[in-house]
Design a protein around this motif. Structure first.
Motif, PDB file in Angstrom:
ATOM      1  N   MET A 185      37.907   6.313  -0.064  1.00  0.00           N
ATOM      2  CA  MET A 185      38.814   5.234   0.322  1.00  0.00           C
ATOM      3  C   MET A 185      40.275   5.650   0.183  1.00  0.00           C
ATOM      4  O   MET A 185      41.116   5.272   1.006  1.00  0.00           O
ATOM      5  N   GLY A 186      40.585   6.455  -0.834  1.00  0.00           N
ATOM      6  CA  GLY A 186      41.947   6.956  -0.962  1.00  0.00           C
ATOM      7  C   GLY A 186      42.330   7.859   0.193  1.00  0.00           C
ATOM      8  O   GLY A 186      43.447   7.769   0.734  1.00  0.00           O
ATOM      9  N   PHE A 187      41.404   8.721   0.595  1.00  0.00           N
ATOM     10  CA  PHE A 187      41.645   9.572   1.762  1.00  0.00           C
ATOM     11  C   PHE A 187      41.856   8.725   3.007  1.00  0.00           C
ATOM     12  O   PHE A 187      42.723   9.023   3.847  1.00  0.00           O
ATOM     13  N   ALA A 188      41.067   7.662   3.151  1.00  0.00           N
ATOM     14  CA  ALA A 188      41.183   6.801   4.324  1.00  0.00           C
ATOM     15  C   ALA A 188      42.555   6.143   4.382  1.00  0.00           C
ATOM     16  O   ALA A 188      43.176   6.064   5.452  1.00  0.00           O
ATOM     17  N   VAL A 189      43.053   5.656   3.254  1.00  0.00           N
ATOM     18  CA  VAL A 189      44.369   5.022   3.224  1.00  0.00           C
ATOM     19  C   VAL A 189      45.456   6.030   3.611  1.00  0.00           C
ATOM     20  O   VAL A 189      46.358   5.718   4.402  1.00  0.00           O
ATOM     21  N   ALA A 190      45.380   7.243   3.059  1.00  0.00           N
ATOM     22  CA  ALA A 190      46.364   8.270   3.407  1.00  0.00           C
ATOM     23  C   ALA A 190      46.279   8.622   4.893  1.00  0.00           C
ATOM     24  O   ALA A 190      47.302   8.830   5.562  1.00  0.00           O
ATOM     25  N   PHE A 191      45.077   8.664   5.418  1.00  0.00           N
ATOM     26  CA  PHE A 191      44.845   8.956   6.836  1.00  0.00           C
ATOM     27  C   PHE A 191      45.484   7.882   7.710  1.00  0.00           C
ATOM     28  O   PHE A 191      46.114   8.177   8.740  1.00  0.00           O
ATOM     29  N   ALA A 192      45.347   6.618   7.304  1.00  0.00           N
ATOM     30  CA  ALA A 192      45.889   5.509   8.089  1.00  0.00           C
ATOM     31  C   ALA A 192      47.408   5.494   8.059  1.00  0.00           C
ATOM     32  O   ALA A 192      48.055   5.094   9.051  1.00  0.00           O
ATOM     33  N   LEU A 193      48.003   5.881   6.939  1.00  0.00           N
ATOM     34  CA  LEU A 193      49.465   5.828   6.804  1.00  0.00           C
ATOM     35  C   LEU A 193      50.149   7.093   7.316  1.00  0.00           C
ATOM     36  O   LEU A 193      51.384   7.115   7.403  1.00  0.00           O
ATOM     37  N   ALA A 194      49.395   8.132   7.641  1.00  0.00           N
ATOM     38  CA  ALA A 194      49.998   9.375   8.123  1.00  0.00           C
ATOM     39  C   ALA A 194      50.869   9.175   9.368  1.00  0.00           C
ATOM     40  O   ALA A 194      51.928   9.797   9.493  1.00  0.00           O
ATOM     41  N   PRO A 195      50.497   8.298  10.320  1.00  0.00           N
ATOM     42  CA  PRO A 195      51.337   8.110  11.508  1.00  0.00           C
ATOM     43  C   PRO A 195      52.735   7.574  11.227  1.00  0.00           C
ATOM     44  O   PRO A 195      53.556   7.517  12.148  1.00  0.00           O
ATOM     45  N   VAL A 196      53.022   7.163   9.989  1.00  0.00           N
ATOM     46  CA  VAL A 196      54.372   6.707   9.681  1.00  0.00           C
ATOM     47  C   VAL A 196      55.385   7.811   9.948  1.00  0.00           C
ATOM     48  O   VAL A 196      56.583   7.547  10.154  1.00  0.00           O
ATOM     49  N   LEU A 197      54.910   9.067   9.990  1.00  0.00           N
ATOM     50  CA  LEU A 197      55.796  10.201  10.232  1.00  0.00           C
ATOM     51  C   LEU A 197      56.325  10.211  11.664  1.00  0.00           C
ATOM     52  O   LEU A 197      57.388  10.775  11.928  1.00  0.00           O
ATOM     53  N   TRP A 198      55.578   9.610  12.603  1.00  0.00           N
ATOM     54  CA  TRP A 198      56.040   9.599  13.996  1.00  0.00           C
ATOM     55  C   TRP A 198      56.047   8.204  14.627  1.00  0.00           C
ATOM     56  O   TRP A 198      56.500   8.028  15.755  1.00  0.00           O
ATOM     57  N   PHE A 199      55.572   7.201  13.923  1.00  0.00           N
ATOM     58  CA  PHE A 199      55.560   5.842  14.453  1.00  0.00           C
ATOM     59  C   PHE A 199      56.988   5.283  14.521  1.00  0.00           C
ATOM     60  O   PHE A 199      57.726   5.307  13.539  1.00  0.00           O
ATOM     61  N   THR A 200      57.393   4.795  15.684  1.00  0.00           N
ATOM     62  CA  THR A 200      58.770   4.333  15.895  1.00  0.00           C
ATOM     63  C   THR A 200      58.975   2.857  15.574  1.00  0.00           C
ATOM     64  O   THR A 200      60.082   2.348  15.719  1.00  0.00           O
ATOM     65  N   ARG A 201      57.924   2.154  15.184  1.00  0.00           N
ATOM     66  CA  ARG A 201      58.023   0.722  14.848  1.00  0.00           C
ATOM     67  C   ARG A 201      58.644  -0.093  15.981  1.00  0.00           C
ATOM     68  O   ARG A 201      59.460  -0.961  15.771  1.00  0.00           O
ATOM     69  N   PHE A 202      58.237   0.234  17.210  1.00  0.00           N
ATOM     70  CA  PHE A 202      58.648  -0.516  18.395  1.00  0.00           C
ATOM     71  C   PHE A 202      60.149  -0.433  18.665  1.00  0.00           C
ATOM     72  O   PHE A 202      60.676  -1.247  19.420  1.00  0.00           O
ATOM     73  N   ASP A 203      60.830   0.503  18.056  1.00  0.00           N
ATOM     74  CA  ASP A 203      62.278   0.642  18.233  1.00  0.00           C
ATOM     75  C   ASP A 203      62.555   1.644  19.347  1.00  0.00           C
ATOM     76  O   ASP A 203      62.357   2.844  19.172  1.00  0.00           O
ATOM     77  N   PRO A 204      62.998   1.208  20.541  1.00  0.00           N
ATOM     78  CA  PRO A 204      63.206   2.124  21.658  1.00  0.00           C
ATOM     79  C   PRO A 204      64.301   3.150  21.392  1.00  0.00           C
ATOM     80  O   PRO A 204      64.335   4.197  22.035  1.00  0.00           O
ATOM     81  N   SER A 205      65.201   2.886  20.455  1.00  0.00           N
ATOM     82  CA  SER A 205      66.272   3.836  20.170  1.00  0.00           C
ATOM     83  C   SER A 205      65.768   5.081  19.458  1.00  0.00           C
ATOM     84  O   SER A 205      66.466   6.089  19.385  1.00  0.00           O
ATOM     85  N   ARG A 206      64.534   5.018  18.922  1.00  0.00           N
ATOM     86  CA  ARG A 206      63.991   6.159  18.192  1.00  0.00           C
ATOM     87  C   ARG A 206      63.065   7.013  19.028  1.00  0.00           C
ATOM     88  O   ARG A 206      62.480   7.957  18.536  1.00  0.00           O
ATOM     89  N   SER A 207      62.901   6.671  20.297  1.00  0.00           N
ATOM     90  CA  SER A 207      62.025   7.471  21.156  1.00  0.00           C
ATOM     91  C   SER A 207      62.531   7.398  22.579  1.00  0.00           C
ATOM     92  O   SER A 207      63.158   6.440  22.989  1.00  0.00           O
ATOM     93  N   ALA A 208      62.221   8.461  23.334  1.00  0.00           N
ATOM     94  CA  ALA A 208      62.662   8.517  24.725  1.00  0.00           C
ATOM     95  C   ALA A 208      61.754   7.700  25.628  1.00  0.00           C
ATOM     96  O   ALA A 208      62.129   7.280  26.698  1.00  0.00           O
ATOM     97  N   GLY A 209      60.509   7.490  25.168  1.00  0.00           N
ATOM     98  CA  GLY A 209      59.542   6.767  25.973  1.00  0.00           C
ATOM     99  C   GLY A 209      59.313   5.388  25.415  1.00  0.00           C
ATOM    100  O   GLY A 209      60.156   4.801  24.750  1.00  0.00           O
ATOM    101  N   PRO A 210      58.134   4.847  25.658  1.00  0.00           N
ATOM    102  CA  PRO A 210      57.792   3.533  25.142  1.00  0.00           C
ATOM    103  C   PRO A 210      57.807   3.519  23.625  1.00  0.00           C
ATOM    104  O   PRO A 210      57.590   4.524  22.972  1.00  0.00           O
ATOM    105  N   ALA A 211      58.068   2.353  23.050  1.00  0.00           N
ATOM    106  CA  ALA A 211      58.179   2.252  21.597  1.00  0.00           C
ATOM    107  C   ALA A 211      56.895   2.658  20.909  1.00  0.00           C
ATOM    108  O   ALA A 211      56.909   3.349  19.918  1.00  0.00           O
ATOM    109  N   THR A 212      55.775   2.241  21.412  1.00  0.00           N
ATOM    110  CA  THR A 212      54.486   2.659  20.884  1.00  0.00           C
ATOM    111  C   THR A 212      53.540   2.834  22.048  1.00  0.00           C
ATOM    112  O   THR A 212      53.738   2.273  23.122  1.00  0.00           O
ATOM    113  N   PRO A 213      52.509   3.616  21.877  1.00  0.00           N
ATOM    114  CA  PRO A 213      51.565   3.826  22.966  1.00  0.00           C
ATOM    115  C   PRO A 213      50.773   2.569  23.259  1.00  0.00           C
ATOM    116  O   PRO A 213      50.466   1.794  22.362  1.00  0.00           O
TER     117      PRO A 213
END
Length: 505
Positions: free
Chosen positions: A260-288
């Motif tokens: 379960m600890g591995f699963a939580v870390a796995f789920a939170l790993a995208p925080v490194l590239w997730f733009t939180r719907f902020d278009p200023s942080r990405s050239a494309g759509p805020a999220t896929p």
């Protein structure tokens, strides 16, 4: 964070796909505890099974639910980020101080709540089944629920985390990600039963050891007795023995916490590239956008307006429009792949057509088939369907568009099977069955994910040689008869047609 998770949970449990997946899970729980004289089983240890007491019923239903929810449950929860983007909630969240880690944590919690609610229903099902089978009426709540807590729940957390990771990762976030997850699920479901699996796998090995020890204590011969988890036919009913459950030791419990600890870390790993719907942080759509296929820039339904005229001329235009809608947004690479399959089918030896090329042709359009019956709901265009004629012709046209797609992709195989009446009959039956199954599941769940979750395992079972699922004639007459497959397709299509005709457009 908790309020966001609870709101998301309440929204998703009201959706049809949740109810359909839950019903399938309850059915699997029923199959896991068959009648004493049944000739099938889900959990088997040689020619034996446990007596249907609380410990055994809770364990087998927990094992079955863990395996099913890792596949069907994944399809239910793999849309939470995309829905926030599609509904505009993401834009509102981008303007709040909510940080990306907290947002992802809330989504993970929501996924876990959805799947855990299914576990709760299955636990109640196990309780009912124990009384229904009548071999033991003494209820031990702790023994019944323990397997759910230490086996099924860690699998649920892992599935919830994987669904979130899939949504935020390139390639995996597309419809192809559902197919990739199926093969990941197979590795987890089969490899996770091994005693040498990382972190203890699914925790099955501890159960098997306890069952084996109980059999030895009862003087039963366990020579050559192999454990199996999966729907299996048996020649004679299994012989019961009493098993009072297993007591997990400290190492086992630590392994569950590690998973379960591995699963939580796995789920939170995208925080490194997730733009939180902020278009200023990405050239494309805020999220896929997590969808089965590329989202069309302009939805094609309004283009199928039928002008006044006879039904003879109106329906072909309606069918043509539905076919354009079905194929809209398909990339040139998809067409190139379909062309390669067609070309190879025309030149390979005849014996390879049914065994290799036809299965390849009828997995290639899986993401397009999953559109049937779902697009007007997923794109929320019900209010734009006024220009359509009566509802039943529209439903019929959409289903026929799926039939045309299926026949077109497999046309080269039909040409090669022209001298093989059995193979050609199986081909024609599958042409009716596949789009009917897609439309039936799509209309039932209003989501493309249910068909994708069920069709890929069905296809794999047929290709692997399981006779009861051979809907495309891979075994050349040894599987399901073509008339049965065709009749199943027609019945499903008819059910959708009748049901849709009673609904308001």
């Amino acid at each position: 964070m908790t309020a966001l998770a609870l709101g998301d949970f309440r929204d998703r449990v009201r959706r049809p796909v949740y109810a359909v997946t839950l019903l399938a899970a309850v059915l699997l729980g029923y199959l896991a505890v068959p009648a004493a004289d049944a000739q099938w089983t889900v959990v088997q240890l040689g020619s034996y099974r446990g007596l249907y007491n609380s410990a055994y019923v809770g364990t087998v239903t927990a094992l079955a639910s863990a395996v099913w929810l890792m596949l069907g449950g994944f399809a239910v929860v793999r849309n939470t980020i995309a829905r926030d983007e599609r509904t505009g909630v993401g834009e509102l969240l981008a303007a709040t101080p909510l940080r990306a880690p907290a947002y992802l944590a809330s989504k993970l919690l929501s996924n876990v709540l959805v799947l855990t609610s299914m576990l709760g229903v299955l636990a109640v099902t196990a309780f009912v089944l124990q009384f229904a089978r009548g071999e033991s009426t003494s209820v031990d709540v702790g023994a019944l629920l323990l397997p759910y807590a230490v086996i099924a729940f860690p699998a649920v957390v892992l599935t919830a985390a994987a669904a979130l990771f899939w949504e935020l990762t390139p390639v995996l976030r597309t419809g192809a990600g559902n197919v990739i997850w199926f093969f990941c699920w197979m590795v987890l479901a089969i490899g996770g039963q091994s005693p040498g699996a990382p972190f203890g796998g699914l925790g099955v090995s501890a159960v098997v050891e306890s069952l084996g020890a109980a059999m030895v204590a009862h003087g039963l011969d366990i020579t050559g007795a192999e454990f199996s988890l999966g729907l299996t036919a048996v020649d004679v009913p299994l012989k019961p023995f009493e098993w009072t459950g297993f007591t997990p030791d400290g190492a086992f419990l630590v392994s569950r916490l590690v998973v379960m600890g591995f699963a939580v870390a796995f789920a939170l790993a995208p925080v490194l590239w997730f733009t939180r719907f902020d278009p200023s942080r990405s050239a494309g759509p805020a999220t896929p956008v997590v969808d089965a296929v590329p989202t069309p820039a302009t939805f094609g339904a309004p283009r199928t307006v039928v002008r006044r005229g006879s039904a003879l001329t109106a329906f072909p235009r309606l069918l043509s429009g539905e076919l354009r809608v079905l194929l809209q947004g398909v990339s040139r690479w998809w067409w190139a792949g379909a062309g390669v399959i067609t070309a190879v089918t025309l030149v390979v030896p005849a014996e390879a057509v049914s065994v290799v090329l036809l299965p390849a042709a009828w997995i290639w359009p899986v993401l397009l088939w999953s559109r049937l019956g779902t697009q007007r709901h997923e794109f929320d265009v019900q209010s734009l369907l006024g220009p359509y004629p009566a509802l039943r012709p529209r439903v019929l046209a959409e289903w026929l568009a799926g039939v045309v797609l299926t026949a077109g992709v497999g046309a080269a195989a039909a040409v090669r099977l022209v001298d093989d009446p059995v193979g050609l009959a199986a081909w024609a039956a599958a042409v009716l069955f596949i789009p009917s199954l897609a439309y039936f599941l799509g209309s039932l769940s209003r989501s493309h994910r249910l068909f994708q979750a069920l069709y890929v395992p069905l296809w794999y079972s047929a290709v692997s040689g399981l006779p009861t699922t051979d809907y495309m004639g891979v075994q050349h007459g040894g599987g399901l008869p073509a008339p049965v497959v065709a009749l199943a397709g027609v019945v499903m299509a008819g059910a959708v047609l009748v049901f849709s005709g009673r609904r308001v457009s």
